[in-house]
Scaffold this active site. Sequence first.
Site, PDB file in Angstrom:
ATOM      1  N   GLU A  69       6.879   6.076  11.661  1.00 33.90           N
ATOM      2  CA  GLU A  69       7.907   5.751  10.656  1.00 33.90           C
ATOM      3  C   GLU A  69       8.886   6.894  10.450  1.00 33.90           C
ATOM      4  O   GLU A  69       9.770   6.818   9.607  1.00 33.90           O
ATOM      5  CB  GLU A  69       7.251   5.343   9.333  1.00 33.90           C
ATOM      6  CG  GLU A  69       6.191   6.292   8.815  1.00 33.90           C
ATOM      7  CD  GLU A  69       5.451   5.765   7.589  1.00 33.90           C
ATOM      8  OE1 GLU A  69       5.894   4.803   6.962  1.00 33.90           O
ATOM      9  OE2 GLU A  69       4.405   6.358   7.254  1.00 33.90           O
ATOM     10  N   CYS A  81       4.155  -2.905  10.627  1.00 34.70           N
ATOM     11  CA  CYS A  81       3.766  -3.358   9.284  1.00 34.70           C
ATOM     12  C   CYS A  81       4.896  -3.206   8.270  1.00 34.70           C
ATOM     13  O   CYS A  81       4.651  -3.265   7.069  1.00 34.70           O
ATOM     14  CB  CYS A  81       2.515  -2.635   8.811  1.00 34.70           C
ATOM     15  SG  CYS A  81       2.660  -0.854   8.795  1.00 34.70           S
ATOM     16  N   ARG A  97      -5.068   2.687   5.471  1.00 34.12           N
ATOM     17  CA  ARG A  97      -4.129   3.807   5.588  1.00 34.12           C
ATOM     18  C   ARG A  97      -4.513   4.860   4.552  1.00 34.12           C
ATOM     19  O   ARG A  97      -4.744   4.523   3.381  1.00 34.12           O
ATOM     20  CB  ARG A  97      -2.698   3.335   5.339  1.00 34.12           C
ATOM     21  CG  ARG A  97      -1.704   4.490   5.437  1.00 34.12           C
ATOM     22  CD  ARG A  97      -0.284   3.997   5.337  1.00 34.12           C
ATOM     23  NE  ARG A  97       0.070   3.647   3.969  1.00 34.12           N
ATOM     24  CZ  ARG A  97       1.267   3.172   3.627  1.00 34.12           C
ATOM     25  NH1 ARG A  97       2.197   2.967   4.550  1.00 34.12           N
ATOM     26  NH2 ARG A  97       1.547   2.883   2.376  1.00 34.12           N
ATOM     27  N   ASP A 105      10.242   2.772   6.270  1.00 25.85           N
ATOM     28  CA  ASP A 105      10.645   4.174   6.289  1.00 25.85           C
ATOM     29  C   ASP A 105      11.492   4.490   7.512  1.00 25.85           C
ATOM     30  O   ASP A 105      12.483   5.210   7.420  1.00 25.85           O
ATOM     31  CB  ASP A 105       9.411   5.080   6.253  1.00 25.85           C
ATOM     32  CG  ASP A 105       8.909   5.232   4.824  1.00 25.85           C
ATOM     33  OD1 ASP A 105       9.749   5.463   3.937  1.00 25.85           O
ATOM     34  OD2 ASP A 105       7.703   5.091   4.594  1.00 25.85           O
ATOM     35  N   HIS A 153       9.010   0.042  -3.049  1.00 26.76           N
ATOM     36  CA  HIS A 153       7.651  -0.473  -3.202  1.00 26.76           C
ATOM     37  C   HIS A 153       7.515  -1.511  -4.304  1.00 26.76           C
ATOM     38  O   HIS A 153       6.647  -2.379  -4.241  1.00 26.76           O
ATOM     39  CB  HIS A 153       6.659   0.676  -3.364  1.00 26.76           C
ATOM     40  CG  HIS A 153       6.349   1.309  -2.055  1.00 26.76           C
ATOM     41  ND1 HIS A 153       7.040   2.404  -1.588  1.00 26.76           N
ATOM     42  CD2 HIS A 153       5.507   0.935  -1.061  1.00 26.76           C
ATOM     43  CE1 HIS A 153       6.599   2.695  -0.381  1.00 26.76           C
ATOM     44  NE2 HIS A 153       5.668   1.833  -0.039  1.00 26.76           N
ATOM     45  N   ARG A 174      -2.675  -0.426   1.637  1.00 31.33           N
ATOM     46  CA  ARG A 174      -1.966   0.697   0.994  1.00 31.33           C
ATOM     47  C   ARG A 174      -2.908   1.288  -0.057  1.00 31.33           C
ATOM     48  O   ARG A 174      -2.902   0.858  -1.208  1.00 31.33           O
ATOM     49  CB  ARG A 174      -0.669   0.208   0.335  1.00 31.33           C
ATOM     50  CG  ARG A 174       0.450  -0.126   1.318  1.00 31.33           C
ATOM     51  CD  ARG A 174       1.746  -0.436   0.570  1.00 31.33           C
ATOM     52  NE  ARG A 174       2.893  -0.461   1.444  1.00 31.33           N
ATOM     53  CZ  ARG A 174       3.437  -1.569   1.965  1.00 31.33           C
ATOM     54  NH1 ARG A 174       2.926  -2.742   1.673  1.00 31.33           N
ATOM     55  NH2 ARG A 174       4.495  -1.484   2.739  1.00 31.33           N
TER      56      ARG A 174
END
Length: 856
Positions: A712, A783, A613, A736, A470, A577
């Site tokens: 994911e 995404c 999300r 992921d 991240h 996010r």
Amino acid sequence: MVGIVIVSHSKGLAEGVRELVVQMVQGKVSLAVAAGVDDPQNPLGTDAIQVYEAIASVYSEDGVLVLMDLGSALMSAEMALEFFPPEQQTKVHLCAAPLVEGAIAAAVAAASGSDMQRVLAEAQAALVPKATQLGAAINHPSSIITEEQLTHDIGAPEDASPTAEQITREIHLSVHNRLGLHARPAAKFVACATRFQSLIQVCNLTKSSGFVRADSINQVTMLGARQGHEIVITATGTDADEALAALQALVESHFGEDDISSESHPISPSPPLPPSSLKGIPASPGVAIAPSFQFKKTTVVWHHAAPIHVHEYHVENPETEWQRLQSALRIARQEIQALLTHSSIQIGDAEASIFDAHLLFLEDPILLETVQERIFALHLNAEAAWSAVIEEVASNYHQLEDPYLQERVADVVDVGQRILRILSGTPITTVDLSQPAILVACDLTPSDTASLDPTKVLGICITAGSATAHSAILARSLGIPAVVGLPSEILQVADGTLLSVDGETGNVWIEPEADTLAALEVKRHTQQTARQKALATAHQPCLTRDRHQMSVLANIGSIEDTQQALSMGAEGVGLLRTEFLYLHRTSAPSEEEQLTVYQAIAQLLGTHPLIIRTLDVGGDKPLPYLKMQPETNPFLGWRGIRFCLDRPQILQTQLRAILRASAGHQVKIMFPMIATVAEIQAAKAMLAEVQAELRQAGIPFDEKMEVGIMVEVPSAVAVAEQLAQEVDFFSLGTNDLSQYVMAADRTNPQVALLADALHPAVLRMIQQTVQAAHTAGIWVGLCGEVAADPLAAPILLGLGLDEVSLSPPAIGAFKEAIAQLTMAQAQAIATTALQQDSATKVREVVLNSHTISLFE
Ligand code: PEP
Ligand code: MG
């Protein structure tokens, strides 16, 4: 019923109190315990999060009474209180009553249904029966013997023959650890001394210093006790023997430090000079050329930030100033505590314990008394009084002969500036540089990265991580060139050394030659021109040559990102996010705070869609205040929807905020990390409950809001037809998905090449998901970061994706790549790619297709 919480340093003690209470009221009481810490070596201590959880577990409208033992128990309880919303804070009472007697009296009152006022009064009067029986006078049920009184009693032995408690005991000890009573050992010394009720003092006999209070970190440090010095510790009070025994054990264990060798120990040779260039993993494209700056977690770089200028002024009401300072101190404690927790996970307890010293500094009674005196006697504002006292302390350290102690000025200044920053309302910045630089570090957390200022941090070089960690994702969205997974030699580069970074190839040059610099300058210029060209057409729809359209949206984490995304051609937000709203805080954001952010983003987007999300913490995004225990395999652990379903309150709050933001906007909701049908059903059930509540309360929301999931986890791909029956859309999270399909941790540079979303194994998963979605009649997007790679564009189009969502700076290049293809060409490339046996060959397929001049 009023709830009761017992806070103690010792689990054994707290459980003993619980046992007594439960016996006394035959279990008819709502009681929780927060005691000890999760460290088998040092189990004594208190933890604010534990206290928070204990209070929450017995919380009701009737209120909660908290009883504490001593020292940091009070601090933890005060901190825990801060985690509650203001309306709940008023129902929680921290009670000064003695722990055992107070708990029993309170429990008896609570069990009989008394209200908070009565329970509190009973607890505060709990010592009266005992005192009466022993013939001792208690003036006021809640009287507390102040330190002044205690000092006075001790200081007046001639008035009467001393009782056992008034006799002063004394020990002489030698200091053996190499740096003596420097910051960390001094912190341990003070922490140990404050565990006891006795008045404890210490002097450095070797330097003939006077006695100082053992509960003052500054006074203890300034004794200048070094290796070989003799110190004298005195204790006066009921637990004097225990206190001296504990302090003796601490000094004799060399404060837990391994290194007790003498200072004449030969200096170790300096590390080998770094080679002139290093190779890492490309993580964020672009070229950066600037001096290096080593970012170490142990030194939060306040001294590199511009010092906060303090204005001195007269105040009418000194009490208000004192209260302002108190609340700044509380916030500072929370910040340092978070830093301490984070650092001990990242760099180990020994290094992190410097923050213990910072915490003790904030509690130093002498320092605080001096500041208080200034505020009240001179009617000074809090900033002026605080900074004057800090300057005095810093100058006292400066004047010491000992170079080690002189260096402690940095800690004093750090803590001092922290309070000034909080008082001035300036938000926290983890890295604050005065000059533009390339940041060099072992690792950066997402919150570190999110707080970087791209005008100052021109490039990033880290030894940990991979392109889909991240922190790398954030670097890309900030447009900061970054190379991760670098060899550790980069950490030996001295500050100020000229570095150049190529975030596209993963190369880093140390003091580059003139011709390398010239070539990099050319590359930087070419990239900038290409970016500008792509940007010029980025606002056009994303169309193939035969006018097949794909939606191109942006991945964002904040309101500021939304502006940037729109300016770079995003047709909406495909992934918000939300976890980034939860960083840099000491508690989860409230419903109203979230609503404000979601509404602001939706407002900016107008008619464009916004996919929110739900919270996806865990993995490489832990949040200290959510008390997520470190896990052996965090990416296989308690993250995403797993965490949220177990903490329904957090998810419900977020769902309410998202639903409320949906009124009048194009909001969709997306659940992360769905691995089973049961999980999405549970999440939807919770959503339906919240919808029903809002309906009943007449609060508007979009009744037709689309609900989707991130695909994911490989199990989700395997049961995609079943999952498709439950939702309106899928979004493939290839960051992921790649790590799980390839069994390669996305933050581990050692296996970074394996976790490649262009590997045919991952591409086949994408194909399978797209087919399942389309068979069920729902749309499917992607995404993951792979969409930011222009080489992936033909494959993603050819596999049939309806939408992609990517880092805003990559939008222009993606649209440009699509514009050079026909749908048939893209399908042919995708079909060939699926037949390859490696990601490298997949890339060759695209490069050899000769359809895209961009890649030639
Ligand atoms: C993903 O996993 O691809 C994704 C987009 O989510 P995150 O990177 O936030 O885990
Ligand atoms: Mg993910």
